[in-house]
Design a protein around this motif. Sequence first.
Motif, PDB file in Angstrom:
ATOM      1  N   ILE A 943     -36.353 -38.811 -38.685  1.00 60.52           N
ATOM      2  CA  ILE A 943     -35.252 -38.257 -39.715  1.00 60.52           C
ATOM      3  C   ILE A 943     -35.751 -37.022 -40.288  1.00 60.52           C
ATOM      4  CG2 ILE A 943     -33.908 -38.734 -41.503  1.00 60.52           C
ATOM      5  CD1 ILE A 943     -33.816 -41.595 -40.332  1.00 60.52           C
ATOM      6  N   HIS A 944     -37.034 -37.057 -41.054  1.00 57.60           N
ATOM      7  CA  HIS A 944     -37.663 -36.202 -41.635  1.00 57.60           C
ATOM      8  C   HIS A 944     -38.872 -35.352 -40.775  1.00 57.60           C
ATOM      9  CE1 HIS A 944     -35.774 -37.980 -45.021  1.00 57.60           C
ATOM     10  NE2 HIS A 944     -35.978 -38.841 -44.850  1.00 57.60           N
ATOM     11  N   SER A 945     -38.324 -34.707 -40.004  1.00 59.00           N
ATOM     12  CA  SER A 945     -39.228 -33.849 -39.146  1.00 59.00           C
ATOM     13  C   SER A 945     -39.978 -32.657 -39.881  1.00 59.00           C
ATOM     14  CB  SER A 945     -38.442 -33.789 -37.877  1.00 59.00           C
ATOM     15  OG  SER A 945     -37.326 -32.784 -38.077  1.00 59.00           O
ATOM     16  N   ASN A 946     -39.575 -32.178 -40.778  1.00 61.11           N
ATOM     17  CA  ASN A 946     -40.461 -31.048 -41.346  1.00 61.11           C
ATOM     18  C   ASN A 946     -40.673 -31.206 -42.739  1.00 61.11           C
ATOM     19  OD1 ASN A 946     -37.958 -30.212 -42.864  1.00 61.11           O
ATOM     20  ND2 ASN A 946     -37.052 -29.673 -40.890  1.00 61.11           N
ATOM     21  N   ASN A 947     -41.387 -30.303 -43.123  1.00 59.18           N
ATOM     22  CA  ASN A 947     -42.083 -30.615 -44.706  1.00 59.18           C
ATOM     23  C   ASN A 947     -40.803 -30.479 -45.704  1.00 59.18           C
ATOM     24  OD1 ASN A 947     -44.519 -30.880 -43.631  1.00 59.18           O
ATOM     25  ND2 ASN A 947     -45.454 -29.052 -44.191  1.00 59.18           N
ATOM     26  N   ILE A 948     -39.916 -29.745 -45.281  1.00 62.46           N
ATOM     27  CA  ILE A 948     -38.804 -29.374 -46.397  1.00 62.46           C
ATOM     28  C   ILE A 948     -38.018 -30.638 -46.355  1.00 62.46           C
ATOM     29  CG2 ILE A 948     -36.617 -28.157 -46.767  1.00 62.46           C
ATOM     30  CD1 ILE A 948     -39.032 -26.532 -47.369  1.00 62.46           C
ATOM     31  N   SER A 949     -37.737 -31.374 -45.430  1.00 58.35           N
ATOM     32  CA  SER A 949     -37.211 -32.647 -45.482  1.00 58.35           C
ATOM     33  C   SER A 949     -37.953 -33.645 -46.221  1.00 58.35           C
ATOM     34  CB  SER A 949     -36.851 -33.136 -44.021  1.00 58.35           C
ATOM     35  OG  SER A 949     -36.107 -34.445 -44.058  1.00 58.35           O
ATOM     36  N   ILE A 950     -39.043 -33.741 -45.783  1.00 64.15           N
ATOM     37  CA  ILE A 950     -40.041 -34.785 -46.693  1.00 64.15           C
ATOM     38  C   ILE A 950     -40.183 -34.441 -48.005  1.00 64.15           C
ATOM     39  CG2 ILE A 950     -42.624 -35.422 -46.704  1.00 64.15           C
ATOM     40  CD1 ILE A 950     -42.905 -35.000 -43.953  1.00 64.15           C
ATOM     41  N   GLN A 952     -37.823 -33.068 -49.944  1.00 65.53           N
ATOM     42  CA  GLN A 952     -36.477 -33.580 -50.307  1.00 65.53           C
ATOM     43  C   GLN A 952     -36.765 -34.954 -50.781  1.00 65.53           C
ATOM     44  OE1 GLN A 952     -33.873 -31.739 -47.688  1.00 65.53           O
ATOM     45  NE2 GLN A 952     -32.750 -30.587 -49.425  1.00 65.53           N
ATOM     46  N   GLU A 953     -37.106 -35.906 -49.852  1.00 70.15           N
ATOM     47  CA  GLU A 953     -37.175 -37.203 -49.730  1.00 70.15           C
ATOM     48  C   GLU A 953     -38.257 -37.707 -50.968  1.00 70.15           C
ATOM     49  OE1 GLU A 953     -36.475 -41.369 -49.050  1.00 70.15           O
ATOM     50  OE2 GLU A 953     -35.380 -39.478 -48.274  1.00 70.15           O
ATOM     51  N   TRP A 974     -36.822 -31.197 -58.062  1.00 75.83           N
ATOM     52  CA  TRP A 974     -35.709 -31.354 -56.942  1.00 75.83           C
ATOM     53  C   TRP A 974     -34.724 -30.214 -56.890  1.00 75.83           C
ATOM     54  CZ3 TRP A 974     -30.558 -32.138 -57.447  1.00 75.83           C
ATOM     55  CH2 TRP A 974     -29.818 -32.609 -56.197  1.00 75.83           C
ATOM     56  N   ASN A 978     -34.045 -27.342 -54.163  1.00 71.87           N
ATOM     57  CA  ASN A 978     -32.719 -27.102 -53.777  1.00 71.87           C
ATOM     58  C   ASN A 978     -32.205 -25.618 -53.916  1.00 71.87           C
ATOM     59  OD1 ASN A 978     -31.415 -29.785 -52.339  1.00 71.87           O
ATOM     60  ND2 ASN A 978     -32.524 -30.436 -54.142  1.00 71.87           N
TER      61      ASN A 978
END
Length: 1052
Positions: A943-950, A952-953, A974, A978
């Motif tokens: 689901i979190h395949s890249n650093n940006i997604s990680i 954010q989480e 945060w 964004n």
Amino acid sequence: MQRCGAGLGWPRRQQQQPPPPAVGPRAAAMAPPSGGVPPGLGGRPACTLLLLCYLNFVPSLGRQTSLTTSVIPRAEQSVAYEDFIYFTVFEGNVRNVSEVSVEYLCSQPCVVNLEAVVSSEFRSSIPVYKKRWKNEKHLHTSRTQIVHVKFPSIMVYRDDYFIRHSISVSAVILRAWITHQYSGGDLNVKWEENLLHAVAKNYTLLKTVPPFERPFKDHQVCLEWNLGYIWNLRANKIPQCPLENDAVTLLSFLYASSGENTGIVKKFLRFRNRELEATDVFRQLLKRCSHFIHAYVFVVSLASLDISFNAASVFKKIYFHYNDTDGYFIIGGSRYVAGIEGFFGPLKYYRLHALHPAQIFNPLLEKQLAEQIKLYYERCGEVQEIVSVYTSTVQQGSGRPEACGLRNSYLDLQRRYGRPSTCRAFPWEKELRARHRSLFQALLEMGLVTVPRSQNESVLEVGGRMFEKAVKRLSSVDGLHQISSVVPFLMDASCCGYHKASYYLAVFYETGLNVPRDQLQGMLYSLVGGQGSERLSSMNLGYKHYQGIDKYPLDWELSYAYYSNIATKTPLDQHTLQGDQAYVETIRLKDDEILKVQTKEDGDVFMWLKHEATRGNAAAQQRLAQMLFWGQQGVAKNPEAAIEWYAKGALETEDPALIYDYAIVLFKGQGVKKNRRLALELMKKAASKGLHQAVNGLGWYYHKFKKNYAKAAKYWLKAEEMGNPDASYNLGVLYLDGIFPGIPGRNHTLAGEYFHKAAQGGHIEGTLWCSLYYITGNLETFPRDPEKAVVWAKHVAEKNGYLGHVIRKGLNAYLEGSWHEALLYYVLAAETGIEVSQTNLAHICEERPDLAKRYLGVNCVWRYYNFSVFQIDAPSFAYLKMGDLYYYGHQNQSQDLELSVQMYAQAALDGDSQGFFNLALLIEEGAIIPHHILDFLEIDPTIHSNNISILQELYERCWSHSSEESFSPCSLAWLYLNLRLMWGAVLHSALVRTVSPVEIWGCVLYAPSSHPTPAQSSSDPPAPTASPAVTPATDASAQDQPTLTNNPEPRG
């Protein structure tokens, strides 16, 4: 001591049988060659003998192997009695279906019984086939019955895809007998009882086939081609036995045994090779036990012994059988017998008696340590002799020792013409005085009580006096500076048997506390203190072996031996109202709120509670009584004052807790005269108000005083339903003792379940039972787990009041600003392995790095934060601190980002927002979080395949775990992330459209100001710091970094 053969069920002795009659030609056809071993015994005649003894037959191993035995009394031998039974096996060896012809004759209505009994490698007398039938009509007539005896496939065929583990059969006995129906024989009677009433019986031995000479079985099943191909590759492969050693190292390091009822629990694993296991078992069953043990033993007050002995030579005229994989071994003491006072190890056990004693090699690895122990006791022998002579002379002499150092005319005349003075009467040479200068100085300054007492008590009193003198110096303003001068006094006190001094010396040498660091001397005094049953020394040894640190080998069984010794004493110490004890409280020096409520008898908090209690406030009365009874919150123990408040609250208020507490005090007579009648009345009153402790107390009353177990169980079941852990433990005791109403016998399984439930509720005795079950592994519900046993025993030992006293002295010194004394007592507490003292000591070293660097020979911050993160339930700030140390590097430690990520992840998993924040900043700096860390944090990489997604989480979790209601660094980070993503999307959409070169150039110029690098983010006010954690204490003053305000540690 268990006899050789315990576990084998030998049958009851029957009446002596008359001589066997001659055997007919049928049986002769099945007889083995004369003088040989009967075929089919598989090379194990000993197993067959055991089996035949079990069957109560006495066969001839000559020509005749079939036997018919008449059981007619001698008085009836003249009467014609024609009952007999013979059988013929058409195939002499064991087959899947063997055809047997049974010929018999009955003079009365009878039952014919046929049974096949097998002996394998690991078990004997296993019935594998049974058949019986009646004969009521054809009497006085020979009858023949054809029986098809079917044997199990695992003893007839070779291993194949379906038969995975065929057994090697050592003996197969086919037996038959006749019983009369009117003499106890019937189809419904058990086989064993039926055999006892036999009027004729017969048996024969069948030939067994070795496993690799057996045929393959046709299963009438077709395997898939791939499975069949793989099996054919392995079908004819002869397995090779793994190389195994019969020498078991029971102990590789010295064990300090206090001679009490605790020891090292060991359990042997079965051999991987089944043949070796069978050899082991049968050797112990059939031979006199002659296992060899080799050990080094140093017995206190005797000598050093190098022991290599044969068990049979020690226990003269005692023969015993045992299986060394059944049950467990204990080195030292147990619940049933006390141990030996002294040191012993290393220890090896030879299971198969494969070596001659001269071939045994078991070198003493810790030669230097053993030599130091020997020198220690030689020196202590001199010290004890000096103290003994001195004290006996003082008690018997006419002069006081203090007068020996004075000079005046009267004393000169008395010396010349009077009796010799005490000092001149001592038979000490000048060399001895020079060698023990501090001892003589202490003796001359000491005022001893001259009442008659034993020699050991006098020596111990002198040791206590010298220890108190040393501690008084250490408690001064510059106490750490005095350590080198008090070491000789502590050494002499240790020799006198006062082993608190031994523990002080062990800590001084192991940490280099104002003395040259010497781990060998530290081990010496720690072992000496443990042998003397000093609680802190035993905990120190248990902790070092539990973690395998400071050159102590990792040994959970040895660690359990030390911890269990103190754990069993902890509940007894808690009920002792004397001694230097205090309640062990989890008070962290970082928690300002808890520090504010610490008080003394003249403190504001105590005075306010006393005022409220006088006015009749039940909560204040209860808290005040608890503080005085247990010595909590900085108040000294005062049971008498506590009982006054318990009585006042119970009699003046309707508070059920106060009523219950006072009832318990009256029942046990702790600090007040026992009054069982009033105690029972108060207990019933508290129970009627719904207090589950009081309901449990009623059950305890009926169990202890009335022996009414039914009523006790009734109350305990009710209290247990209300969530009372004491009731769970008490129910376990009923099952353990076998006195639970309506359930006969002991039930260890149910007892263990109740003990486990009590332990989960914090019950000390329940926890002790669980640790015992885990170390022995005797219950299926408690599989053997030495590490878990240590954890449970350590948990109880760390509640000991003597440890609480040391922690309390350190806390009081810290609150008073006495840094030397605080550092001393927190070092003493931290070395026992208790986590809260380790983190508090590291905090002190951060606050006063100059003090730590000057007096400690170890890296205090690194050592004790590192120790704390390996503890159960370590605080999250300790993980953050270790993450910082790994991130920045610390003194001789280089940077390690991988370990830093692990520490931050553990803090995040514990719910600390700073952990998520630091992980996010590491990603901002370009670090890569390994997939196993993401799995650890339950972040799905799909689901979190890249650093940006990680990112954010991580920032979202950081925000959700933050306790701040307004904006926090997590929320700002945060928001900033964004905004950057939104601006990137705007730029991307602008670049997709066809724009003029001037617009593109403007976007490029504007982009750096909107996307600061991690190094520049510290200048941006709304953004969190780019640094992933706190800087080291040495650099904290030079930086001003915004941090998470919910972090309990002070930040720069």
